[in-house]
Design an enzyme around this catalytic site. Structure first.
Site, PDB file in Angstrom:
ATOM      1  N   LYS A 165       1.579  31.085  23.960  1.00 54.50           N
ATOM      2  CA  LYS A 165       3.013  30.773  23.954  1.00 54.50           C
ATOM      3  C   LYS A 165       3.896  31.815  24.648  1.00 54.50           C
ATOM      4  O   LYS A 165       5.009  32.095  24.201  1.00 54.50           O
ATOM      5  CB  LYS A 165       3.518  30.579  22.515  1.00 54.50           C
ATOM      6  CG  LYS A 165       2.842  29.448  21.769  1.00 54.50           C
ATOM      7  CD  LYS A 165       3.366  29.312  20.344  1.00 54.50           C
ATOM      8  CE  LYS A 165       2.801  30.372  19.418  1.00 54.50           C
ATOM      9  NZ  LYS A 165       3.104  30.129  17.999  1.00 54.50           N
ATOM     10  N   ASP A 200       1.089  30.082  10.678  1.00 55.81           N
ATOM     11  CA  ASP A 200       2.225  29.227  10.272  1.00 55.81           C
ATOM     12  C   ASP A 200       1.763  27.858   9.755  1.00 55.81           C
ATOM     13  O   ASP A 200       2.395  27.289   8.857  1.00 55.81           O
ATOM     14  CB  ASP A 200       3.256  29.059  11.400  1.00 55.81           C
ATOM     15  CG  ASP A 200       2.680  28.530  12.692  1.00 55.81           C
ATOM     16  OD1 ASP A 200       1.443  28.541  12.861  1.00 55.81           O
ATOM     17  OD2 ASP A 200       3.464  28.109  13.563  1.00 55.81           O
TER      18      ASP A 200
HETATM   19 MG    MG Z   1       7.277  28.732  13.951  1.00 63.33          MG
END
Ligand code: MG
Ligand code: ADP
Length: 465
Positions: A165, A200
């Site tokens: 990312k 997450d």
């Molecule tokens: Mg997040």
């Protein structure tokens, strides 16, 4: 007329290279299940890493006390504190703050990044009010949500496998992320212990289960994409430790790295991947997630500008700039339902720098947004379907018993804000499951569930528990 013909040819080519017929989605889901099984066996070539989270119990509702959480994984990071009141009182009070990460820290050194984070956390702790209570003599405890692939070595330690990312911080791969954070907290004079390190997806699963007992999996559709689910511990051949009492283990699939000849990759995707920070990696993620969708649209529009003079005789220079078209802007254009597409027109002016666009050009642009979003959403639905297949919740039991209610917790800015995207995920999932099974499956937005989830896991793994 010639321009029109050339535009039509490009669009037709895009439509066919991005197509995701349901039969293709089914075979993609089958391929994902196969990769999940390989990952669970520990095959080093498996595309889905199927990381063991060390979370073998999800929150029960009995958790109580003051806990902190820190969520690092995209463009922002969040700090949160929560006062848990046990079964009766549940979440008594919670507060959070969001801090954006200066882009240079995403590609700098680990010390700079962690010092910045620890400083923000220390400042947040300083603002703790009277409503929060830490028993005398106790250390504050933190659940650390770290949304990158980590080789977990215990519930509260693990080493970074790779950045994704757009992050590329030096000297971190192979290092223990908890010890990096702990050292930075010490440098800040902050007395706090990390008792849980979670992805997450795992945090969202924990937060989701706290809210709804039937949650079995969590999916993130944000800057990137990933999923976690509850697996039977005896279905994880690579797990060599004692079988957990619960019989379960949460698995972080890291499905973003899925890759297959079956994936509908266009020339635009291949070029974007080639020029990315991590070429050849995270291919599934690059077709689905918020970091990339706008960029794919930009590349297609650029092709149309070159080959069919979509924006006039000169190709707008701004359109040549990678990542100028962000997914939230794509979403705004896609959702424009005004008769003259004026929001879309204003966005094109803003982002691409072309003042007057014909209605036809606006329609074409919206159609491209639609094609790219629909492919991403349908592929995401195939992923969810593959997890349901893996845990046997994809069809009504053949023995005549009722199919248990099955909830998928979803989170991430893409899913939360891009309505046409999320509706398409849900519609496609319903289509894949069929009428009967889909009536027992619920996709539920777990808004910022990962923060509270990490705090809950910090509580259940407290040094004082
Ligand atoms: Mg997040
Ligand atoms: P992260 O994934 O970075 O932890 P979020 O879950 O908040 O953070 O997701 C942020 C991402 O969601 C952004 O990078 C963007 O791609 C996407 N996003 C945010 N708002 C919108 C929107 N309005 N429309 C489409 N995508 C959005």
């Amino acid at each position: 007329a010639d321009r029109k013909r050339r535009a039509a040819a490009v669009i037709e080519e895009v439509e066919s290279s991005l197509a995701t017929p349901t039969a293709l989605l089914r075979s993609i889901a089958d391929a994902m299940v196969t990769e999940m099984e390989r990952g669970l066996r520990g095959d080093i070539h498996a595309q889905l890493k199927m990381l063991i989270s060390y979370v073998d119990n999800l929150p029960t509702g009995d958790e109580h006390g003051l806990f902190y959480a820190l969520d690092l994984g995209g463009t922002n990071f969040r700090v949160l504190r929560v006062q848990l009141g046990g079964r009766e009182k549940r979440v008594v009070k919670q507060q959070y703050e969001e801090v954006s990460i200066p882009p240079h820290l995403m590609v700098g050194t680990s010390m700079e990044l962690f010092d910045f984070i620890a400083a923000a956390l220390a400042k947040f702790v300083d603002s703790e009010g009277e409503d929060f209570h830490l028993p005398e003599g106790r250390q504050r405890e933190l659940g650390f949500t770290f949304s990158f692939p980590v080789n977990q070595t215990s519930i509260s330690s693990g080493t970074l496998i790779k950045w994704t990312k757009g992050f590329s911080v030096n000297g971190m791969v192979g290092e223990d992320v908890v010890s990096e954070l702990s050292k930075a907290m010490e440098r800040q004079g902050l007395d706090m212990k990390v008792t849980a390190l979670v992805n997450d997806t795992v945090g969202t699963l924990a937060g989701g289960r706290y809210m709804d007992n039937d949650v079995v999996a969590a999916v993130i559709l944000g800057t990137g994409t990933n999923a976690a689910y509850v697996e039977h511990a005896n279905a994880i051949p690579k797990w060599t430790g004692l079988l957990p009492k619960s019989g379960n283990m949460v698995i972080n699939t890291e499905w973003g790295s899925f890759k297959s000849d079956k994936l509908p990759l266009s020339e635009y995707d291949k070029a974007m991947d080639f020029e990315s920070l991590n070429p050849g990696e995270q291919i599934y993620e690059k077709l689905i997630s918020g970091m990339y969708l706008g960029e794919i649209v930009r590349r297609i529009l650029l092709k149309l500008a070159h080959d069919a003079s979509l924006f006039g005789d000169v190709v707008p220079p701004k359109l040549e700039q990678p990542f100028v078209l962000r997914t939230p802007d794509m979403s705004a254009m896609h959702h424009d339902s005004s008769h003259d597409l004026k929001i879309l027109g204003a966005k094109l002016k803003d982002i691409v720098g072309v003042a007057d666009t014909s209605l036809e050009v606006r329609y074409i642009t919206r159609h491209i947004c639609d094609l790219v979003a629909e492919r991403g959403a349908r592929l995401a639905a195939a992923g969810i379907y593959s997890i349901l297949k893996k845990v046997g919740r994809d069809k009504v039991p053949t023995n005549g018993s009722k199919m248990p209610r099955t909830v998928i917790a979803l989170d991430g800015g893409l899913y939360e804000h891009y309505k046409k995207f999320s509706s398409c995920v849900e519609a496609t999932l319903t289509d894949l499951l069929g009428e009967e099974a889909s009536s027992s499956v619920v996709a539920k937005l777990a808004n910022d569930g990962s923060g509270i989830g990490a705090a809950l896991l910090a509580a259940s793994h407290s040094q004082y528990a």
